[in-house]
Scaffold this motif. Structure first.
Motif, short mmCIF file in Angstrom:
data_model
loop_
_atom_site.label_atom_id
_atom_site.label_comp_id
_atom_site.label_asym_id
_atom_site.label_seq_id
_atom_site.Cartn_x
_atom_site.Cartn_y
_atom_site.Cartn_z
N SER A 100 83.76 -12.99 -45.25
CA SER A 100 83.85 -13.25 -46.67
C SER A 100 82.78 -12.63 -47.51
CB SER A 100 83.11 -14.83 -46.58
OG SER A 100 82.08 -15.21 -46.11
N GLY A 101 81.70 -12.04 -47.02
CA GLY A 101 80.73 -11.46 -47.65
C GLY A 101 81.26 -9.91 -47.93
N LEU A 168 70.35 -10.98 -51.65
CA LEU A 168 71.38 -10.40 -52.49
C LEU A 168 71.75 -11.79 -53.50
CD1 LEU A 168 74.07 -8.27 -50.57
CD2 LEU A 168 72.42 -7.39 -52.20
N ALA A 169 72.11 -12.77 -52.68
CA ALA A 169 72.75 -14.15 -53.38
C ALA A 169 72.52 -15.42 -52.79
CB ALA A 169 74.12 -13.60 -53.89
N GLU A 170 72.50 -16.24 -53.22
CA GLU A 170 72.55 -17.66 -52.88
C GLU A 170 73.80 -18.12 -53.15
OE1 GLU A 170 71.15 -22.35 -53.75
OE2 GLU A 170 69.82 -20.54 -54.37
N LEU A 293 75.13 -2.74 -54.05
CA LEU A 293 75.49 -4.03 -53.42
C LEU A 293 74.76 -5.15 -54.15
CD1 LEU A 293 75.54 -3.36 -49.69
CD2 LEU A 293 77.28 -4.32 -50.79
N ARG A 294 73.56 -4.99 -54.69
CA ARG A 294 72.77 -5.71 -55.29
C ARG A 294 73.41 -6.00 -56.69
NH1 ARG A 294 66.44 -4.48 -55.34
NH2 ARG A 294 66.40 -6.43 -56.55
N LEU A 300 78.84 -11.54 -59.04
CA LEU A 300 79.60 -12.78 -58.27
C LEU A 300 79.82 -13.86 -59.26
CD1 LEU A 300 78.19 -12.52 -54.72
CD2 LEU A 300 80.26 -12.01 -55.46
N PRO A 301 81.04 -14.55 -59.04
CA PRO A 301 81.23 -15.81 -59.76
C PRO A 301 80.01 -16.85 -59.67
CG PRO A 301 83.00 -14.98 -58.68
CD PRO A 301 81.87 -14.23 -58.38
N GLY A 302 79.48 -17.43 -60.83
CA GLY A 302 78.60 -18.40 -60.72
C GLY A 302 77.16 -17.97 -60.70
N ARG A 303 76.80 -16.40 -60.44
CA ARG A 303 75.55 -15.89 -61.02
C ARG A 303 75.22 -16.13 -62.10
NH1 ARG A 303 73.29 -13.00 -56.85
NH2 ARG A 303 71.57 -13.51 -58.05
#
Length: 303
Positions: A100-101, A168-170, A293-294, A300-303
């Motif tokens: 998924s990532g 990178l992301a939560e 990538l950062r 990403l959606p929601g960031r």
């Protein structure tokens, strides 16, 4: 001076958990493997393995030596690749990623990367973190897009194996519900409100994680379906089989018959990052790919 051949033998013993299986991998006899380990222990003046009827296990000095052996093997592999690249005039870059990532982050980044660096042979391998991080440690991948749930980072500061971790992301997890479900219109939901629901599992790690949260909330988990794919889990949810816990980047918002509701705190989440290897001569294009990538993660959606 520690004998390099004995280090290789110890590395295989650690990988296979027994002298017999290590001997088969090395094309040696079990007696020869045992003799090499005994000679290494005499040289060091301390045991490197403990022996039992269940096999062998590393001691702390043994673990330190295996980490050293992994570093040596990775550096030799890197040197071999650099020599091949110098001879051929082409560079290679290998990225390991979980499914998924990779779907969420890599296509746009790699399109940009390939356009900017057409001379580089870019390779992608799909692996879960427990497999992708060892690939980076061994020098078989230049970086890994990986994740972990609540708990320790997969790579800690000062990691003796030489890996670095770039967050990178939560990726918070929401509940996927059939659109007609009574809770489907809620802004958020407590996990305890789902105690009587059957669950469709989209990943074995999610199941273990969810069981822990359910136990803390005071109920047992009733599983009505189990898959290794979040999208199949959501399709089964839409069909009415149950509810499912899904990371944000995997939400199939375009699937008819589904609704998504965030969980109230404590809200489970995945934490996505990049594992790279610290080495004296880092692949010069790895920092570029990490930075892109950062940037992709920020979008990403929601960031």
């Amino acid at each position: 001076m520690i004998d390099a051949h004995r280090l290789r033998v110890l590395r295989e013993v650690a990988a296979h958990g027994s002298f017999n299986r290590a001997a088969a991998a090395l094309l040696l006899t079990p007696s020869a493997v045992s003799q090499q380990i005994a000679a290494l222990e005499r040289q060091l003046g301390t045991p490197v393995v403990t022996r039992s009827t269940r096999g062998v296990a590393l001691t702390e000095p043994g673990r330190l030596l295996v980490e050293t052996a992994e570093t040596i093997a990775a550096e030799l592999r890197h040197a071999r690749e650099r020599i091949d690249e110098l001879a051929s005039g082409r560079r290679r870059l290998t990225v390991a990623t979980f499914t998924s990532g990779g779907r969420a982050l890599l296509p746009g980044v790699l399109s940009r990367f390939v356009a900017a660096h057409p001379q580089v042979e870019t390779n992608v391998v799909e692996r879960e973190p427990e497999d992708s991080l060892p690939l980076v440690r061994r020098g078989e991948a230049d970086l890994a897009v990986a994740y972990h749930f609540d708990g320790p980072l997969p790579v800690l500061p000062g990691d003796r194996t030489g890996l670095s971790w770039t967050p990178l992301a939560e990726d918070p997890m929401s509940v996927a519900l059939p659109a007609a479900h009574p809770l489907a219109g809620r802004a958020s939901v407590d996990l305890t409100e789902l105690a009587e629901q059957p669950w469709v599992i989209g990943c074995s790690k999610t199941e273990a994680f969810l069981r822990g949260y359910a136990a803390a909330a005071g109920f047992g988990l009733r599983v009505s379906g189990s898959t290794s794919d979040y999208h199949l889990a959501q399709a089964l949810t839409a069909a009415g089989l149950g509810v499912s816990l899904v990371p944000s980047i995997c939400l199939a918002r375009e699937t008819p018959g589904l609704a998504f509701v965030p969980l109230n705190p404590p809200r489970p989440a995945r934490y996505i990052g990049i594992a790279t290897r610290r080495r004296r001569q880092e692949h010069p294009l790895v920092p570029i790919l990490v930075e892109w990538l950062r940037e992709a993660a920020e979008a990403l959606p929601g960031r």
